[in-house]
Design an enzyme around this catalytic site. Structure first.
Site, mmCIF file in Angstrom:
data_model
loop_
_atom_site.group_PDB
_atom_site.id
_atom_site.type_symbol
_atom_site.label_atom_id
_atom_site.label_comp_id
_atom_site.label_asym_id
_atom_site.label_seq_id
_atom_site.Cartn_x
_atom_site.Cartn_y
_atom_site.Cartn_z
ATOM 1 C CG LEU A 10 -1.823 1.206 1.403
ATOM 2 C CD1 LEU A 10 -2.794 1.345 0.241
ATOM 3 C CD2 LEU A 10 -2.600 1.116 2.713
ATOM 4 C CG ASP A 11 1.738 3.011 3.730
ATOM 5 O OD1 ASP A 11 0.642 3.437 3.344
ATOM 6 O OD2 ASP A 11 1.977 2.709 4.899
ATOM 7 C CE LYS A 45 9.567 5.346 1.482
ATOM 8 N NZ LYS A 45 9.858 5.717 0.088
ATOM 9 N NE ARG A 49 1.153 1.824 14.300
ATOM 10 C CZ ARG A 49 -0.154 1.697 14.581
ATOM 11 N NH1 ARG A 49 -0.583 1.851 15.811
ATOM 12 N NH2 ARG A 49 -1.025 1.404 13.634
ATOM 13 C CB SER A 114 -0.413 -3.047 3.554
ATOM 14 O OG SER A 114 -0.023 -1.993 4.408
ATOM 15 C CD GLU A 169 6.678 -4.193 -0.511
ATOM 16 O OE1 GLU A 169 7.241 -3.089 -0.431
ATOM 17 O OE2 GLU A 169 5.977 -4.646 0.392
ATOM 18 C CG ASP A 170 7.335 1.459 -1.179
ATOM 19 O OD1 ASP A 170 6.774 0.484 -0.631
ATOM 20 O OD2 ASP A 170 7.561 2.529 -0.593
HETATM 21 P P1 B16 Z 1 0.975 1.510 10.609
HETATM 22 P P2 B16 Z 1 3.243 -0.880 3.669
HETATM 23 C C1 B16 Z 1 3.942 0.092 6.042
HETATM 24 O O1 B16 Z 1 3.029 -0.021 5.012
HETATM 25 C C2 B16 Z 1 4.782 1.346 5.918
HETATM 26 O O2 B16 Z 1 5.613 1.291 4.771
HETATM 27 C C3 B16 Z 1 5.645 1.489 7.139
HETATM 28 O O3 B16 Z 1 6.425 2.665 7.050
HETATM 29 C C4 B16 Z 1 4.767 1.498 8.386
HETATM 30 O O4 B16 Z 1 5.555 1.567 9.562
HETATM 31 C C5 B16 Z 1 3.923 0.229 8.414
HETATM 32 O O5 B16 Z 1 3.161 0.157 7.228
HETATM 33 C C6 B16 Z 1 3.005 0.162 9.601
HETATM 34 O O6 B16 Z 1 2.023 1.133 9.470
HETATM 35 O O7 B16 Z 1 1.701 2.278 11.651
HETATM 36 O O8 B16 Z 1 -0.030 2.329 9.832
HETATM 37 O O9 B16 Z 1 0.380 0.217 11.112
HETATM 38 O O10 B16 Z 1 4.351 -0.199 2.917
HETATM 39 O O11 B16 Z 1 3.571 -2.297 4.101
HETATM 40 O O12 B16 Z 1 1.905 -0.754 2.987
HETATM 41 MG MG MG Z 2 5.499 0.256 1.070
#
Ligand code: B16
Ligand code: MG
Length: 218
Positions: A10-11, A45, A49, A114, A169-170
């Site tokens: 996602l992110d 990334k 958390r 994600s 994926e990024d």
């Molecule tokens: P949250 P992804 C990840 O999303 C982020 O890249 C990462 O920076 C973040 O710490 C993690 O989600 C947890 O996110 O705090 O919202 O639960 O790239 O796997 O979509």
């Molecule tokens: Mg990501």
């Protein structure tokens, strides 16, 4: 084996929430006397958390009791959510909607994979939820990327083998996870950050599912 499914991070792939994570982590790090740069953010990334905060504490040579850690992470998440709540479809990254429309029309199954526990809210806010047959996020996983769990659960939910699915994926941790799980990989970003991705694009603007499939199919 033919490609039948796409699993998206996602992110950083579908939306740019990395800038919101950066803002909130920097605010939290600075509040406990730790510097936090955009380069530091890059290393977080794809990590959960908890793993992210542990690294920030390590970089700043800090430690704190478990309860205080939980409070700080909740605070960071509140700041992050303030920004997420203001999101809408305009924050979907370039090319994504056209790419997913075409993939859906081709009958490709799609899942989210994600680490974010906020993924369902972000999918609702942006309207991206409509594309997914399965949503696997930090609420269902017990192991963080680079462990392949999130993508393996996604493939299982879609009823495909990893060899039949492409992971977008990024993050380096995410590409590692996909490779370990036996998936085909598309990196979104720059080669310096994602040296192991099978193919790489800066974004999916003007890229079609057919192009991806032909590049990844021998
Ligand atoms: P949250 P992804 C990840 O999303 C982020 O890249 C990462 O920076 C973040 O710490 C993690 O989600 C947890 O996110 O705090 O919202 O639960 O790239 O796997 O979509
Ligand atoms: Mg990501």
């Amino acid at each position: 084996m033919a490609i039948r499914a796409f699993i998206f991070d996602l992110d950083g792939v579908l939306v740019d929430t990395a800038k919101y994570h950066f803002n909130a982590w920097q605010r939290l790090a600075n509040s406990i006397g730790v510097d936090f740069t955009i380069e530091d953010n890059e290393k977080l990334k794809g990590l959960s958390r908890e793993d992210s905060f542990d690294l920030i504490l390590k970089w700043g040579n800090k430690s704190m009791p478990a309860e205080e850690k939980q409070e700080k992470m909740l605070l960071k998440n509140d700041w992050y959510l303030e920004m997420v709540k203001a999101m809408d479809a305009s924050e979907i990254l370039p090319g994504i909607s056209a790419f997913m429309d075409e993939a859906r029309a081709m009958g490709i199954k799609m899942a989210l994979g994600s680490a974010s526990r906020n993924a369902p809210l972000i999918l609702e806010k942006t309207g991206l939820i409509q594309y997914f047959e399965a949503v696997i996020d930090g609420n269902q996983t017990t192991k963080s990327k680079p462990d392949p769990q999130v993508f393996l659960l996604g493939a299982k939910a879609l009823g495909v083998n990893p060899q039949e699915a492409v992971v977008f994926e990024d993050s380096e941790a995410g590409i590692e996870a996909a490779i370990t799980g036996g998936f085909k990989t598309v990196g979104i970003g720059i080669p310096e950050n994602l040296p192991k991705a099978e193919i790489l694009f800066t974004n999916l603007e003007n890229i079609t599912p057919k192009q991806i499939i032909s590049k990844l199919t021998p």
